[in-house]
Write a protein that holds these residues in place. Structure first.
Motif, PDB file in Angstrom:
ATOM      1  N   ALA A 159       3.213 -15.189 -12.130  1.00  0.00           N
ATOM      2  CA  ALA A 159       4.669 -15.092 -12.098  1.00  0.00           C
ATOM      3  C   ALA A 159       5.163 -13.672 -12.298  1.00  0.00           C
ATOM      4  CB  ALA A 159       5.259 -16.014 -13.172  1.00  0.00           C
ATOM      5  N   GLY A 160       4.393 -12.862 -13.022  1.00  0.00           N
ATOM      6  CA  GLY A 160       4.821 -11.495 -13.268  1.00  0.00           C
ATOM      7  C   GLY A 160       6.123 -11.443 -14.034  1.00  0.00           C
ATOM      8  N   THR A 161       6.919 -10.428 -13.735  1.00  0.00           N
ATOM      9  CA  THR A 161       8.147 -10.178 -14.488  1.00  0.00           C
ATOM     10  C   THR A 161       9.382 -10.807 -13.853  1.00  0.00           C
ATOM     11  OG1 THR A 161       8.402  -8.054 -13.343  1.00  0.00           O
ATOM     12  CG2 THR A 161       7.235  -8.035 -15.449  1.00  0.00           C
ATOM     13  N   SER A 184       8.917 -13.187 -27.148  1.00  0.00           N
ATOM     14  CA  SER A 184      10.363 -13.167 -26.929  1.00  0.00           C
ATOM     15  C   SER A 184      10.715 -13.677 -25.530  1.00  0.00           C
ATOM     16  CB  SER A 184      10.927 -11.759 -27.132  1.00  0.00           C
ATOM     17  OG  SER A 184      10.320 -10.838 -26.254  1.00  0.00           O
ATOM     18  N   PHE A 185       9.865 -13.367 -24.538  1.00  0.00           N
ATOM     19  CA  PHE A 185      10.175 -13.825 -23.188  1.00  0.00           C
ATOM     20  C   PHE A 185       9.978 -15.325 -23.066  1.00  0.00           C
ATOM     21  CE2 PHE A 185       9.255 -13.943 -18.466  1.00  0.00           C
ATOM     22  CZ  PHE A 185      10.576 -13.737 -18.099  1.00  0.00           C
ATOM     23  N   ALA A 213       1.050  -7.685 -26.775  1.00  0.00           N
ATOM     24  CA  ALA A 213       1.978  -6.587 -26.482  1.00  0.00           C
ATOM     25  C   ALA A 213       3.242  -6.595 -27.319  1.00  0.00           C
ATOM     26  CB  ALA A 213       2.362  -6.558 -24.991  1.00  0.00           C
ATOM     27  N   GLU A 214       3.412  -7.599 -28.156  1.00  0.00           N
ATOM     28  CA  GLU A 214       4.608  -7.679 -28.993  1.00  0.00           C
ATOM     29  C   GLU A 214       4.279  -8.526 -30.221  1.00  0.00           C
ATOM     30  OE1 GLU A 214       8.691  -8.514 -27.225  1.00  0.00           O
ATOM     31  OE2 GLU A 214       8.278 -10.409 -28.239  1.00  0.00           O
ATOM     32  N   PRO A 215       4.745  -8.130 -31.410  1.00  0.00           N
ATOM     33  CA  PRO A 215       4.462  -8.942 -32.610  1.00  0.00           C
ATOM     34  C   PRO A 215       5.069 -10.340 -32.498  1.00  0.00           C
ATOM     35  CG  PRO A 215       5.268  -6.756 -33.217  1.00  0.00           C
ATOM     36  CD  PRO A 215       5.482  -6.890 -31.744  1.00  0.00           C
ATOM     37  N   ARG A 362      14.279 -10.754 -29.389  1.00  0.00           N
ATOM     38  CA  ARG A 362      14.114  -9.872 -28.231  1.00  0.00           C
ATOM     39  C   ARG A 362      14.392  -8.435 -28.627  1.00  0.00           C
ATOM     40  NH1 ARG A 362      17.133  -7.377 -24.274  1.00  0.00           N
ATOM     41  NH2 ARG A 362      16.178  -7.299 -22.173  1.00  0.00           N
ATOM     42  N   ASP A 363      13.542  -7.523 -28.146  1.00  0.00           N
ATOM     43  CA  ASP A 363      13.783  -6.104 -28.371  1.00  0.00           C
ATOM     44  C   ASP A 363      14.988  -5.657 -27.552  1.00  0.00           C
ATOM     45  OD1 ASP A 363      11.583  -5.903 -29.997  1.00  0.00           O
ATOM     46  OD2 ASP A 363      10.234  -5.241 -28.399  1.00  0.00           O
TER      47      ASP A 363
END
Length: 422
Positions: A159-161, A184-185, A213-215, A362-363
């Protein structure tokens, strides 16, 4: 111990620690000798420090070499493109990836085990249909995660981004059972599904997720597991060295991968610290292609030497406690001061700062800027700044704010991280 391959990826994960250490030290010496003979940069680094590659035989011997930060790697590659002299001259690579900096990364995918251990520990198997939401464009993430999932037998949806409005029907129509991406995503996808009238827990099949890639905030993990019945796992790595560690079903610490040597060092001296003490995660990936010794991730962690009750015998990391210096990871990508200098160079008479915050898991990135009277209109500058930032960092700022001249403290760090990981 007999290795049960339904529980473990391979027998390496349960081998005796003495066997692991002997084999890794042997592979380290081989890598040093080969790198010295085929890489001009390795030869220079070893010679400058009087290091005989054949005598690099223990993990402690690594202290005789410098820690190479990402900023240093960028500089090496700028001075000697494309790989900073860290590759043998006759190496044929399968793929070449790039990441912001830029950093160029050669890969031989057929010989590499990247991310498969983490996915296996998370329970991904043949029959799973997994949504991979990492980018497949230039960067290593999408393709290497894809290959890791295929190594454990899972079917991958690349799916990618794509936006949440596209991800929701993919999960629904393809009966996706697993997810890999940032936490988050995934939460954003769930919220989009609910806003579209779906009951995500009851109407969707997604029941396991592996994040990197993200906490993963403890509060978000609790929400995903208790409210949506999604079993969550974490993996840890860096684009320059691949996968480093992964979480097992105990979800206490992160097992160090079998293909890497991990040191925890004092950032000011490069010397190894004792288990349990906080220091920088420094990684050497054992290979015969890209001779990057002692890559400094910039992440702070500590080493756990107790054996996990899952049966894996590797040492473990306690997670990431913070960052060394000013480099900041946002939505899985690093933002560094050197990148910000290049953004500044594109726009004259502009002073700006980057503020990173976190809202609703989310950042969020804000660019705060001020300009002299000769710099142009605020609206045009905001557009130029947004475009330059995205080009350099590959992520888009959420907010651009013009402030009065003199508001920004020129002595303050150019990147301010206000996030709290509660």
């Amino acid at each position: 111990m007999t290795c049960d391959l339904t529980e473990y990826f391979d027998a390496k994960e349960t081998r005796a620690r003495s066997e692991r250490l002997d084999q890794q030290c042997h592979a380290l010496t081989q890598m040093a000798v080969l790198g010295y003979g085929s890489s001009e940069t390795v030869r220079r680094i070893f010679d400058e420090r009087g290091v005989d590659p054949a005598r690099l035989t223990t993990l402690k011997d690594l202290e005789s070499l410098p820690v190479i930060s990402r900023e240093m790697l960028v500089q090496l590659q700028q001075e000697n493109p494309p790989y900073g002299g860290l590759c043998g001259v006759d190496v044929e690579t399968d793929r070449i990836f790039t990441s912001p900096g830029p950093v160029y990364e050669p890969h031989l995918s057929a010989r590499e085990i990247l991310w498969a251990r983490g996915y296996h520990a998370a329970g991904f198997r043949q029959g799973d249909i997994v949504l991979n939401t990492f980018s497949y464009h230039l960067v290593a993430a999408g393709v290497t995660f894809h290959e890791g999932l295929r190594r454990v037998g899972a079917t991958v949806v690349p799916a990618g981004t794509a936006g949440t409005d596209q991800q929701v029907p993919l999960i629904r129509d393809l009966r996706v059972t697993g997810y890999t991406g940032t936490p988050s995503f995934l939460m954003a996808i769930i919220k989009k599904a609910e806003a579209s009238g779906y009951n995500f827990k009851q109407e969707f099949n997604l029941r396991k997720a592996s994040f990197v890639a993200e906490p993963l905030q403890p509060s978000l993990r609790k929400t995903l597991e208790q409210e949506y019945n999604i079993d969550t796992f974490q993996m840890y790595g860096a684009t320059e060295v691949g996968d480093i560690a992964y979480e097992c079903r105990q979800k206490n610490y992160w097992h160090i991968c079998e293909e890497v040597i991990v040191e925890i060092v004092d950032p000011s001296t490069g010397k190894q610290v004792e288990p349990g003490q906080l220091g920088e995660v420094v990684v050497t990936r054992l290979n015969d292609v890209f001779f990057l010794f002692r890559f400094g991730t910039g992440d702070l962690s500590s080493l756990v030497t107790d054996q996990c009750s899952c049966g894996r015998t590797s040492h473990m990391l306690t997670g990431v406690a913070g960052r060394v210096g000013e480099a900041t990871k946002v939505r899985g990508m690093f933002i560094t001061p050197s990148q910000m200098k290049r953004v500044s160079a594109k726009i004259k008479d502009l002073e700006f700062r980057v503020v990173v915050e976190r809202h609703d898991y989310r950042d969020r990135v804000s660019l705060i800027f001020e300009a002299s009277g000769t710099a142009g209109s605020g609206e045009a500058l905001a557009e130029d700044l947004s475009e330059a930032f995205q080009e350099e960092c590959t992520i888009k700022a959420d907010k651009i704010e013009l402030v009065q001249p003199g508001t920004i403290d020129p002595a303050a760090p150019i990147i301010e991280d206000r996030r709290k990981w509660d």
